[in-house]
Enzyme design. Sequence first.
Site, short mmCIF file in Angstrom:
data_model
loop_
_atom_site.label_atom_id
_atom_site.label_comp_id
_atom_site.label_asym_id
_atom_site.label_seq_id
_atom_site.Cartn_x
_atom_site.Cartn_y
_atom_site.Cartn_z
N HIS A 24 35.04 -12.84 50.80
CA HIS A 24 34.97 -11.41 50.48
C HIS A 24 33.65 -10.78 50.92
O HIS A 24 33.39 -9.61 50.65
CB HIS A 24 35.16 -11.24 48.96
CG HIS A 24 35.47 -9.85 48.53
ND1 HIS A 24 34.65 -9.12 47.69
CD2 HIS A 24 36.49 -9.02 48.84
CE1 HIS A 24 35.16 -7.93 47.48
NE2 HIS A 24 36.27 -7.84 48.17
N ASP A 66 19.46 -9.64 65.51
CA ASP A 66 18.18 -10.14 66.03
C ASP A 66 17.30 -10.79 64.97
O ASP A 66 16.09 -10.94 65.15
CB ASP A 66 17.40 -9.01 66.72
CG ASP A 66 18.05 -8.59 68.03
OD1 ASP A 66 18.87 -9.35 68.55
OD2 ASP A 66 17.74 -7.48 68.52
N LYS A 114 30.03 -1.22 44.44
CA LYS A 114 29.77 -2.30 43.48
C LYS A 114 28.27 -2.34 43.22
O LYS A 114 27.53 -2.99 43.96
CB LYS A 114 30.27 -3.64 44.04
CG LYS A 114 31.73 -3.60 44.56
CD LYS A 114 31.82 -4.28 45.88
CE LYS A 114 33.10 -4.06 46.62
NZ LYS A 114 34.33 -4.03 45.94
N ASP A 142 17.52 -0.39 33.48
CA ASP A 142 16.19 0.08 33.06
C ASP A 142 15.33 0.63 34.20
O ASP A 142 14.10 0.72 34.08
CB ASP A 142 15.41 -1.04 32.37
CG ASP A 142 16.04 -1.43 31.04
OD1 ASP A 142 16.92 -0.70 30.57
OD2 ASP A 142 15.65 -2.47 30.49
N LYS A 152 30.56 -9.19 53.26
CA LYS A 152 30.39 -8.29 54.41
C LYS A 152 28.94 -8.40 54.84
O LYS A 152 28.05 -7.83 54.20
CB LYS A 152 30.70 -6.84 54.04
CG LYS A 152 32.13 -6.59 53.57
CD LYS A 152 32.24 -6.59 52.08
CE LYS A 152 33.67 -6.35 51.64
NZ LYS A 152 33.89 -6.68 50.22
N HIS A 191 34.89 2.49 45.43
CA HIS A 191 34.87 1.09 45.84
C HIS A 191 33.47 0.48 45.77
O HIS A 191 33.29 -0.70 46.06
CB HIS A 191 35.42 0.98 47.28
CG HIS A 191 35.71 -0.42 47.71
ND1 HIS A 191 34.94 -1.10 48.64
CD2 HIS A 191 36.70 -1.29 47.36
CE1 HIS A 191 35.44 -2.30 48.84
NE2 HIS A 191 36.51 -2.45 48.08
#
Length: 485
Positions: free
Chosen positions: A226, A233, A405, A410, A228, A403
Amino acid sequence: MIEFLKENWLVIIIVLNYLLTISAVITIFYRNLNPTKTLTYIIVLVFFPFLGLLIYYLFGQEYRKTKIFNRKNILNKQIIKELNSQLNLDNKALEDLEDHFLNEKIRLVKLIQNNDKTPLTLYNKVKILKNGENKFKKLFEDINAAKHHIHLEYYILKDDTIGTELLNLLCKKAKLGIEVRLSVDDVGASISGDMKQKIIDSGIEFYAFMPVLYPKFTSRMNYRNHRKIVVIDGNIGYLGGINIADDYVNAPDKNKYWRDTHIRIEGEAVITLQIQFLINWEFVSNSKINIIANYFPKKPCKAKLAIQIAASGPDTDWPNILDALFSAITSAKKYIYITTPYFIPNDEIIMALQIASRSGVDVRLLIPNESDSWTAKYATNSYLQRLFDADIKIYRYTKGFLHAKTLVVDGIISTIGTSNMDYRSFSINFEINAFFYDKKTSENLKDIFIEDLKNSIEMSLEIWKNRSNLEKLKEAYCKLWAPLL
């Protein structure tokens, strides 16, 4: 004998089903799963003949720590050991950081570092990228400027408009002599045969993660990648919630708005991101990769921003991201702001949020008003009453599909990554998150959260209590499947 089999074939199949079911149930008991998951599997196996065995085969097999995910060769490379040794802070450096502003929250740093040997990096520069159109604009600029290598690892990559643009750009760079490596999840990705051939012909090294026979019918299959990740470089890294597909881009003619969050990193944290990519690459390619200095160029970053890259999956000894989120929540003194498209947590996360709120911490949860999954929507709803009971504020995002996440605690600790607040992200799939120990970044993420609330509605406890019995029945049904979602 043949006549007996012909006359009693159905009985024989049913008996065989339940013999296999008994074997599976015994295996589940020996695995000592949590009671909720154990009961879910038993109910499915006993009350859904044949289908139950199929579901258990697809979702219930436990491969953690077995040879299929034994992917530690990269970590044993001398160059990797030296890099980790240089990045790991000694106790004195950690104490100085604690005195600076982290206080007791330093335990989170030590938790991630000890669990997965993930070093805390101090010198980094971060840009928060809100929504796909901003991410892709910057990503394409960086790919165009690449001089040595481009490494990409994605759950979803489609050869639609934005995907084709990216793949064509990668092919162009590969033909110019740039090393391009691309790994996609075989279930999440959708690339035509012609495009795959074009990718390979251009010189791109391309592999699918854990290939399956029928990807369209296995969207919930266990142990998917899952993550990404992009590393360019060895100097620039990307990670977050945004996959490669038109769904993630808010074009002028698009009907559905997609709200997501990604990050671009320069600095020492890119080293950890690169290592995680190489570990996975060795697994998908089934070959030893030659680690060279060009993958880890010495280009010092002067900006000071503390980051840890936490990876978790069936190949890690501990559920690192879950542990880190739990530790961050329990450390809160003022507020906890969570954004997630799917809220299907375990009891530990629910209890931590309840205790925080009851202790006077401002706890807020932002979820989509409309989900892209019927079962996930009602499974999420099944947990909301426990949050209401602890006076936790719940908001539904109404402008489009949410979508992103993220979590902010604090104004000191924050995280952006690929992990949802659900069972699948916590213990089944391969995920990766960046944890920031930086006031400016955390305040920035807090401001984005508050801005998103302007396009949201706060859920009313009274309205929630008066929802229909049919809605409650859907929630109860979907909650039974929560450990499998």
